[in-house]
Design a protein around this motif. Structure first.
Motif, short mmCIF file in Angstrom:
data_model
loop_
_atom_site.label_atom_id
_atom_site.label_comp_id
_atom_site.label_asym_id
_atom_site.label_seq_id
_atom_site.Cartn_x
_atom_site.Cartn_y
_atom_site.Cartn_z
N GLU A 1 -16.00 5.69 4.13
CA GLU A 1 -14.60 5.94 3.78
C GLU A 1 -14.43 6.30 2.31
O GLU A 1 -13.31 6.44 1.83
CB GLU A 1 -13.75 4.71 4.10
N ARG B 1 -10.61 4.04 -0.73
CA ARG B 1 -10.65 4.16 0.73
C ARG B 1 -9.38 4.80 1.32
O ARG B 1 -9.11 4.63 2.51
CB ARG B 1 -10.87 2.78 1.36
N LEU B 2 -8.63 5.53 0.50
CA LEU B 2 -7.46 6.22 1.05
C LEU B 2 -7.91 7.22 2.10
O LEU B 2 -9.05 7.70 2.06
CB LEU B 2 -6.69 6.93 -0.07
N PRO C 1 0.79 -1.22 0.00
CA PRO C 1 0.00 0.00 0.00
C PRO C 1 0.83 1.28 0.00
O PRO C 1 0.44 2.27 -0.57
CB PRO C 1 -0.85 -0.10 1.28
N PRO D 1 -5.68 -0.50 -7.68
CA PRO D 1 -6.14 -1.19 -6.47
C PRO D 1 -7.45 -0.61 -5.96
O PRO D 1 -7.65 0.61 -5.95
CB PRO D 1 -5.00 -0.95 -5.47
N SER D 2 -8.33 -1.49 -5.55
CA SER D 2 -9.63 -1.04 -5.03
C SER D 2 -9.47 -0.23 -3.75
O SER D 2 -10.37 0.51 -3.37
CB SER D 2 -10.55 -2.24 -4.79
N THR D 3 -8.31 -0.35 -3.09
CA THR D 3 -8.08 0.42 -1.87
C THR D 3 -7.97 1.92 -2.16
O THR D 3 -8.07 2.73 -1.24
CB THR D 3 -6.79 -0.05 -1.17
N ALA E 1 -17.10 1.23 -0.14
CA ALA E 1 -16.32 2.06 0.77
C ALA E 1 -17.14 2.67 1.91
O ALA E 1 -16.57 3.10 2.90
CB ALA E 1 -15.61 3.17 0.00
N TRP F 1 -14.89 -2.68 -4.28
CA TRP F 1 -14.75 -1.23 -4.28
C TRP F 1 -15.73 -0.55 -3.32
O TRP F 1 -15.81 0.66 -3.28
CB TRP F 1 -14.94 -0.68 -5.69
N THR G 1 0.28 4.33 -2.96
CA THR G 1 -0.25 5.64 -2.68
C THR G 1 0.73 6.76 -3.00
O THR G 1 0.48 7.90 -2.66
CB THR G 1 -0.68 5.76 -1.20
#
Length: 134
Positions: free
Chosen positions: A95, A55-56, A13, A50-52, A92, A90, A17
């Motif tokens: 978030e 949610r950053l 991660p 990334p699906s994250t 969230a 995805w 980012t």
């Protein structure tokens, strides 16, 4: 014989980012949101994203928004709204990147219009969009 310290390269991660990675990927997501193609036809264009990303942390999106104009932020809001509904993993909730992006538009004195708010409501079942938990 000497023993040196081995420092592994950071992966995961933290690398995902980095500003450079996000801006390149975000530009692709903006282009997808702006295109006339149905969202599901564009899935291949962001398979490696990334699906994250959705949610950053809130502060990340506040800082990142400085690099984008209001029209581009709206396209990101559109993309994340659709991604949350149509792509597995995805989701969230509170978030969602939509929330800080909508806040930035409001701070810029270019809040979401009534039409934009209706579009979000029609294309999402996330009760926190666009302004988060109240």
């Amino acid at each position: 014989m000497s023993v040196g310290a081995w420092e592994p390269q950071v992966s995961g991660p933290q690398n995902e980012t980095s500003e450079e990675f996000n801006r390149e990927q975000l530009l692709r997501l903006i282009e997808i949101a702006e295109s006339d193609k149905p969202f599901t036809e564009s899935v291949g264009a962001f398979e490696k994203v990334p699906s994250t990303l959705i949610r950053l942390p809130f502060q990340h999106w506040i800082e990142e928004s400085e690099h984008w104009n209001s029209a581009q932020l709206w396209q990101l809001i559109r993309f994340f709204t659709l991604a949350e509904m149509k792509l597995p993993g995805w989701d969230a909730g509170a978030e969602s990147a939509v929330i800080p992006l909508a806040k930035v538009l409001k701070q810029r004195s270019t809040p979401l219009t009534k039409e934009q708010l209706l579009w979000i409501r029609q294309n999402s079942n996330n009760r926190y969009l666009p302004y988060g938990p109240l």
